[in-house]
Motif scaffolding. Structure first.
Motif, mmCIF file in Angstrom:
data_model
loop_
_atom_site.group_PDB
_atom_site.id
_atom_site.type_symbol
_atom_site.label_atom_id
_atom_site.label_comp_id
_atom_site.label_asym_id
_atom_site.label_seq_id
_atom_site.Cartn_x
_atom_site.Cartn_y
_atom_site.Cartn_z
ATOM 1 N N PRO A 150 1.123 -0.724 -0.151
ATOM 2 C CA PRO A 150 0.186 -0.154 0.482
ATOM 3 C C PRO A 150 1.011 1.032 -0.031
ATOM 4 C CG PRO A 150 0.147 -1.548 2.157
ATOM 5 C CD PRO A 150 1.234 -1.473 1.011
ATOM 6 N N ASP A 185 -3.102 4.808 -2.780
ATOM 7 C CA ASP A 185 -4.130 4.888 -2.041
ATOM 8 C C ASP A 185 -4.040 6.452 -2.654
ATOM 9 O OD1 ASP A 185 -6.318 5.208 -0.370
ATOM 10 O OD2 ASP A 185 -4.736 5.005 1.436
ATOM 11 N N HIS A 230 -4.707 3.080 5.046
ATOM 12 C CA HIS A 230 -4.508 2.107 4.622
ATOM 13 C C HIS A 230 -5.040 0.524 4.716
ATOM 14 C CE1 HIS A 230 -0.694 -0.130 7.466
ATOM 15 N NE2 HIS A 230 -0.964 -0.453 5.770
ATOM 16 N N ARG A 237 12.687 -3.434 13.241
ATOM 17 C CA ARG A 237 12.301 -2.161 12.633
ATOM 18 C C ARG A 237 13.232 -1.684 12.447
ATOM 19 N NH1 ARG A 237 6.670 1.103 11.646
ATOM 20 N NH2 ARG A 237 6.318 -0.569 10.051
ATOM 21 N N THR A 294 5.831 9.824 7.648
ATOM 22 C CA THR A 294 4.955 9.091 8.675
ATOM 23 C C THR A 294 3.379 9.853 8.043
ATOM 24 O OG1 THR A 294 3.565 7.876 10.249
ATOM 25 C CG2 THR A 294 4.290 9.415 10.470
#
Ligand code: UDP
Ligand code: MG
Length: 328
Positions: free
Chosen positions: A23, A56, A87, A210, A218
């Motif tokens: 996405p 998106d 999302h 991560r 973000t």
């Protein structure tokens, strides 16, 4: 006569098809690196694969970059939404269009290292039906984000009716059986990782570190994160509704005790407790607040019912490439 051989979902792993769903919302500067790293990993661990980008409703050059990648690499397919749907609808659309025996969800910002997919595929071949990547550490995120997310995962885990693994985002591999189970849920709002947990099957964590975002920032600000948490709670727990009843019962109990004390005091000494206006005002404000709060909790659930009665499609596709069938 010999019975026909049993049909299994995964006849041989060597020619299994692996789909990767990405996405992307305003991720123009991440997609080329992501594609290069994904393609290198997949060539080695799953020669038959497809990479599905879901744009998106981006407002930057994301779609242009995706078109270019698709023109250069036949393994790349894409969907582009008519606007920003979010999302969760984007991952859902990817899962709807994926044809793989296994489907991997991965964020576009390279916070989830694509190389881990090789280990996921290994675990899948060894029998796991969901391999979810669980964060051991997370780089490049603020203390506030880490703290609120730690609180959220723990709170959700303690009140949710299904066990939703902690410190786990959407980065995961799912067997076709799990994808089909999750696709049958068309609820809106939807919390995809909760639905995967709900589906059951053989699920295994895979610990990883991560990374920080490669480029851009973000897409989840505090408000959006809060909304996501509310949606996760209303989708997976009825406890907040029960709290309303428990709190109501507690307040009634306290009121009854006060009344009793008053009567006793009155009989014994001829006085009453909390006679002054202040007490009354405090009690009234407190109770009014409590009622509004509980009304708010109910409104969350009511809103969810409302959205689902409207039964609008979860997303609308404006442009696509690489799929034989038109968008469902
Ligand atoms: N995303 C999306 N639509 C949105 C918001 C985010 O498709 O409305 C994508 C985004 O491009 C990324 C993934 O969802 O690939 C996770 O978003 P982000 O990295 O902003 O979230 P964070 O990692 O900060 O929680
Ligand atoms: Mg991210």
């Amino acid at each position: 006569m010999e019975p026909p051989p049993l049909q299994t979902a995964r006849p041989t792993f060597n020619d299994a098809l692996v789909s990767v769903v990405v996405p992307a919302f305003n991720e123009q500067d991440n997609l080329e690196s992501l594609h290069a790293r994904l393609a290198a990993t997949l060539r080695a661990c799953a020669p038959r694969h497809e990479i599905i980008f879901v744009d998106d409703g981006s407002r930057d050059r994301t779609l242009e970059v995706i078109r270019k990648l698709a023109a250069a690499d036949p393994k790349v397919k894409y969907l582009s939404f008519s606007r920003n749907f979010g999302h969760e609808p984007a991952t859902t659309a990817g899962m709807d269009h994926a044809r793989g025996d296994a489907v991997v969800l991965i964020d576009a910002d390279l916070q989830d290292p694509p190389e881990i997919i090789a280990q996921m595929v290994e675990r899948w071949k060894a029998g796991a039906q969901v391999v979810y990547a669980q964060r051991r550490t997370r780089a490049g995120e603020t203390v506030l984000k880490k703290a609120t997310s730690a609180i959220f995962y723990r709170a959700l885990d303690s009140i949710s009716e299904v066990r939703i693994p902690r410190d786990t985002g959407d980065f995961r591999l799912m067997d076709r059986a799990v994808v089909e189970a999750v696709r049958r849920c068309r609820e809106n709002p939807r919390f995809v990782r909760g639905l995967v947990a709900w589906a059951g099957f053989r699920q295994e964590p895979l610990l990883y570190d991560r990374d920080a975002r490669f480029a851009g920032e973000t897409k989840y600000n505090f408000r959006k994160l809060l909304r996501l948490s509310f949606e996760a709670v209303t989708s997976f727990s009825l406890l907040p509704l029960r709290w309303a009843m428990q709190l109501g019962a507690a307040v009634v109990g306290v009121a009854f005790l006060l009344l009793l004390t008053n009567v006793v005091l009155h009989i014994a000494r001829g006085e009453t407790l909390g006679r002054g206006f202040d007490y009354l005002a405090c009690a009234l404000i407190f109770l009014a607040g409590l009622q509004l709060l509980m009304l708010g909790v109910m409104a969350e659930y009511l809103g969810m019912i409302h959205r689902n009665t409207l039964a609008r499609p979860l997303y609308l596709v404006a442009e696509q490439r690489g799929f034989d069938t038109p968008a469902p």
